[in-house]
Design a protein around this motif. Structure first.
Motif, PDB file in Angstrom:
ATOM      1  N   GLU A 195       0.817  -1.220   0.000  1.00  0.00           N
ATOM      2  CA  GLU A 195       0.000   0.000   0.000  1.00  0.00           C
ATOM      3  C   GLU A 195       0.846   1.264   0.000  1.00  0.00           C
ATOM      4  OE1 GLU A 195      -3.449   2.106   2.817  1.00  0.00           O
ATOM      5  OE2 GLU A 195      -2.832   0.010   3.156  1.00  0.00           O
ATOM      6  N   ARG A 196       2.000   1.216   0.654  1.00  0.00           N
ATOM      7  CA  ARG A 196       2.797   2.440   0.756  1.00  0.00           C
ATOM      8  C   ARG A 196       3.350   2.906  -0.593  1.00  0.00           C
ATOM      9  NH1 ARG A 196       8.248   2.739   1.680  1.00  0.00           N
ATOM     10  NH2 ARG A 196       9.522   0.865   1.458  1.00  0.00           N
ATOM     11  N   TYR A 197       3.261   2.047  -1.611  1.00  0.00           N
ATOM     12  CA  TYR A 197       3.730   2.431  -2.937  1.00  0.00           C
ATOM     13  C   TYR A 197       2.601   2.933  -3.838  1.00  0.00           C
ATOM     14  CZ  TYR A 197       8.247   0.439  -1.782  1.00  0.00           C
ATOM     15  OH  TYR A 197       9.464   0.189  -1.193  1.00  0.00           O
ATOM     16  N   ASP A 198       1.389   3.025  -3.304  1.00  0.00           N
ATOM     17  CA  ASP A 198       0.278   3.555  -4.095  1.00  0.00           C
ATOM     18  C   ASP A 198       0.516   5.026  -4.445  1.00  0.00           C
ATOM     19  OD1 ASP A 198      -1.022   1.152  -3.836  1.00  0.00           O
ATOM     20  OD2 ASP A 198      -2.528   1.863  -2.405  1.00  0.00           O
ATOM     21  N   PHE A 199       0.007   5.439  -5.600  1.00  0.00           N
ATOM     22  CA  PHE A 199      -0.059   6.858  -5.925  1.00  0.00           C
ATOM     23  C   PHE A 199      -1.220   7.475  -5.136  1.00  0.00           C
ATOM     24  CE2 PHE A 199       1.977   5.416  -9.990  1.00  0.00           C
ATOM     25  CZ  PHE A 199       3.096   6.239  -9.923  1.00  0.00           C
TER      26      PHE A 199
ATOM     27  N   HIS B 246       9.554  -1.549 -13.348  1.00  0.00           N
ATOM     28  CA  HIS B 246      10.017  -0.638 -12.303  1.00  0.00           C
ATOM     29  C   HIS B 246      10.729   0.584 -12.894  1.00  0.00           C
ATOM     30  CE1 HIS B 246       8.786  -3.806  -9.672  1.00  0.00           C
ATOM     31  NE2 HIS B 246       9.284  -3.229  -8.602  1.00  0.00           N
ATOM     32  N   VAL B 247      11.414   0.397 -14.010  1.00  0.00           N
ATOM     33  CA  VAL B 247      12.038   1.532 -14.696  1.00  0.00           C
ATOM     34  C   VAL B 247      10.959   2.533 -15.126  1.00  0.00           C
ATOM     35  CG1 VAL B 247      13.202   2.230 -16.846  1.00  0.00           C
ATOM     36  CG2 VAL B 247      14.126   0.352 -15.486  1.00  0.00           C
ATOM     37  N   LEU B 248       9.876   2.034 -15.710  1.00  0.00           N
ATOM     38  CA  LEU B 248       8.793   2.912 -16.158  1.00  0.00           C
ATOM     39  C   LEU B 248       8.085   3.552 -14.970  1.00  0.00           C
ATOM     40  CD1 LEU B 248       7.276   0.671 -18.994  1.00  0.00           C
ATOM     41  CD2 LEU B 248       9.014   2.453 -19.198  1.00  0.00           C
ATOM     42  N   TRP B 249       7.832   2.779 -13.962  1.00  0.00           N
ATOM     43  CA  TRP B 249       7.144   3.250 -12.759  1.00  0.00           C
ATOM     44  C   TRP B 249       7.928   4.364 -12.070  1.00  0.00           C
ATOM     45  CZ3 TRP B 249       6.472  -0.539  -8.041  1.00  0.00           C
ATOM     46  CH2 TRP B 249       5.767   0.109  -7.006  1.00  0.00           C
ATOM     47  N   LYS B 250       9.244   4.183 -11.975  1.00  0.00           N
ATOM     48  CA  LYS B 250      10.100   5.132 -11.265  1.00  0.00           C
ATOM     49  C   LYS B 250       9.987   6.537 -11.839  1.00  0.00           C
ATOM     50  CE  LYS B 250      14.193   3.651 -10.102  1.00  0.00           C
ATOM     51  NZ  LYS B 250      15.646   3.290 -10.130  1.00  0.00           N
ATOM     52  N   SER B 251       9.636   6.660 -13.100  1.00  0.00           N
ATOM     53  CA  SER B 251       9.505   7.980 -13.723  1.00  0.00           C
ATOM     54  C   SER B 251       8.409   8.815 -13.071  1.00  0.00           C
ATOM     55  CB  SER B 251       9.209   7.841 -15.216  1.00  0.00           C
ATOM     56  OG  SER B 251       7.865   7.412 -15.426  1.00  0.00           O
TER      57      SER B 251
ATOM     58  N   ASN C 294       8.292  14.379 -16.440  1.00  0.00           N
ATOM     59  CA  ASN C 294       8.733  15.453 -15.565  1.00  0.00           C
ATOM     60  C   ASN C 294       9.662  14.866 -14.511  1.00  0.00           C
ATOM     61  OD1 ASN C 294       9.090  17.543 -13.793  1.00  0.00           O
ATOM     62  ND2 ASN C 294       6.917  17.858 -13.337  1.00  0.00           N
ATOM     63  N   ALA C 295      10.926  15.273 -14.521  1.00  0.00           N
ATOM     64  CA  ALA C 295      11.907  14.714 -13.585  1.00  0.00           C
ATOM     65  C   ALA C 295      11.465  14.893 -12.137  1.00  0.00           C
ATOM     66  CB  ALA C 295      13.264  15.364 -13.805  1.00  0.00           C
ATOM     67  N   ALA C 296      10.733  15.958 -11.859  1.00  0.00           N
ATOM     68  CA  ALA C 296      10.275  16.228 -10.491  1.00  0.00           C
ATOM     69  C   ALA C 296       9.204  15.240 -10.034  1.00  0.00           C
ATOM     70  CB  ALA C 296       9.742  17.651 -10.391  1.00  0.00           C
ATOM     71  N   ALA C 297       8.629  14.490 -10.978  1.00  0.00           N
ATOM     72  CA  ALA C 297       7.562  13.548 -10.634  1.00  0.00           C
ATOM     73  C   ALA C 297       8.096  12.176 -10.230  1.00  0.00           C
ATOM     74  CB  ALA C 297       6.605  13.391 -11.814  1.00  0.00           C
ATOM     75  N   ALA C 298       9.408  11.948 -10.368  1.00  0.00           N
ATOM     76  CA  ALA C 298       9.998  10.637 -10.083  1.00  0.00           C
ATOM     77  C   ALA C 298       9.646  10.160  -8.675  1.00  0.00           C
ATOM     78  CB  ALA C 298      11.514  10.704 -10.257  1.00  0.00           C
ATOM     79  N   VAL C 299       9.445   8.852  -8.555  1.00  0.00           N
ATOM     80  CA  VAL C 299       9.071   8.269  -7.261  1.00  0.00           C
ATOM     81  C   VAL C 299      10.053   7.157  -6.893  1.00  0.00           C
ATOM     82  CG1 VAL C 299       6.620   8.818  -7.483  1.00  0.00           C
ATOM     83  CG2 VAL C 299       7.487   6.648  -8.405  1.00  0.00           C
ATOM     84  N   ALA C 300      10.119   6.856  -5.600  1.00  0.00           N
ATOM     85  CA  ALA C 300      10.965   5.762  -5.116  1.00  0.00           C
ATOM     86  C   ALA C 300      10.197   4.455  -5.247  1.00  0.00           C
ATOM     87  CB  ALA C 300      11.349   6.005  -3.662  1.00  0.00           C
ATOM     88  N   VAL C 301      10.832   3.456  -5.826  1.00  0.00           N
ATOM     89  CA  VAL C 301      10.222   2.135  -5.982  1.00  0.00           C
ATOM     90  C   VAL C 301      11.232   1.094  -5.498  1.00  0.00           C
ATOM     91  CG1 VAL C 301       8.916   2.950  -7.985  1.00  0.00           C
ATOM     92  CG2 VAL C 301      11.072   1.729  -8.338  1.00  0.00           C
ATOM     93  N   PRO C 302      10.772  -0.119  -5.180  1.00  0.00           N
ATOM     94  CA  PRO C 302      11.722  -1.153  -4.751  1.00  0.00           C
ATOM     95  C   PRO C 302      12.757  -1.429  -5.833  1.00  0.00           C
ATOM     96  CG  PRO C 302       9.471  -1.822  -4.291  1.00  0.00           C
ATOM     97  CD  PRO C 302       9.375  -0.593  -5.139  1.00  0.00           C
ATOM     98  N   GLU C 303      13.993  -1.612  -5.435  1.00  0.00           N
ATOM     99  CA  GLU C 303      15.046  -1.921  -6.393  1.00  0.00           C
ATOM    100  C   GLU C 303      14.892  -3.358  -6.890  1.00  0.00           C
ATOM    101  OE1 GLU C 303      17.344   0.054  -7.742  1.00  0.00           O
ATOM    102  OE2 GLU C 303      16.447   1.726  -6.658  1.00  0.00           O
TER     103      GLU C 303
END
Length: 256
Positions: free
Chosen positions: A11-15, A41-46, A224-233
């Motif tokens: 849940e903590r990774y939800d938008f 995950h590459v796409l999501w991280k954006s 948008n680079a500012a929109a990047a999010v942290a995702v599991p590696e």
């Protein structure tokens, strides 16, 4: 759910919750062991391309195994992820294997109809990103070794690299299975009149930022680079034993 492993479904990774659902939807269509966990995950991280994970995988051992054989709860979960996993710019992605769609057709056909209505809207251009691997032998070896060992992620390797006995037959069967799944996609997209954007795993591995740019351009959205999010590696699994399998397979008897 894999014990002790962050998969990204938590849940903590939800938008932020989006009541109206997505404005733009795409499918990441692929096959097992094509590198799709890494690519998703590459796409999501954006932060601009949704979080294209396997929201239609209800098999035992999957993150959504709790709703296995419960069609109504599966449908409710699908409606939920459309609001929770849509990035703030309105993009939602779902990663699919063709076998998952076949299972839905058998076990929950009403949900499959909903999924198709979402992914292939009438009068609109369906958007599909198809992920493939150029090295078909490496792909088959990866699948065969994972199926034999039960180790599908780096985190499962623990302190030792899993060793499984080499098998020509296992590789041949894996190649046939993957070929059938690729043929499923070919047939579906032909019937639906869809022209996917094709990504190659080897290219994404070499230039992940370029893959993000290609998908964003295909979908018609800005990154948008500012929109990047942290995702599991996502760590790549050990390749040493796979190389030995490739050497053995290349020198084995010719196949018809």
């Amino acid at each position: 759910m894999l014990e002790g492993i962050e998969t990204g479904y938590e849940e903590r990774y939800d938008f932020p919750y989006r009541p109206g659902g997505p404005d733009r939807v795409y499918m990441l269509a692929t096959t097992p062991r094509a590198g799709s966990t890494y690519v998703s995950h590459v796409l999501w991280k954006s932060g601009c391309l949704g979080a294209p994970l396997e929201y239609l995988n209800f098999l035992p051992g999957s993150p959504y195994a709790a709703v296995h054989s419960q069609p109504e709860k599966q449908t409710a979960l699908w409606c939920s992820v459309l609001s929770r996993r849509t990035s703030p710019n309105g993009v939602f992605g779902v990663k699919c294997f063709s076998l998952q769609l076949r299972e839905l057709q058998r076990d929950n056909p009403s949900l499959l109809l909903e999924v198709f209505a979402t992914l292939f809207p009438k009068g609109d251009r369906a958007q599909v990103v198809r992920l493939k691997r150029r090295d078909l032998v490496a792909h088959a070896i990866s699948y065969a070794r994972a199926a034999l060992s039960g180790v599908w992620r780096k985190e499962q390797e623990m302190s030792a690299t899993p060793k499984v006995d080499y098998s020509d037959r296992a590789v041949d069967e894996a190649r046939a299975l993957l070929d059938r799944q690729e043929a499923d996609w070919d047939l579906l997209f032909h019937e639906m009149g869809v022209e996917p954007l094709t990504l190659w795993y080897e290219d994404v591995l070499a230039q992940p930022d370029e893959a993000v740019r290609q998908v964003a351009s295909y979908l018609g959205v800005a990154v948008n680079a500012a929109a990047a999010v942290a995702v599991p590696e996502v760590e790549r699994q050990s390749q040493d034993d796979s190389k030995l399998w490739a050497e053995r397979y290349s020198t084995s008897a010719p196949r018809s």
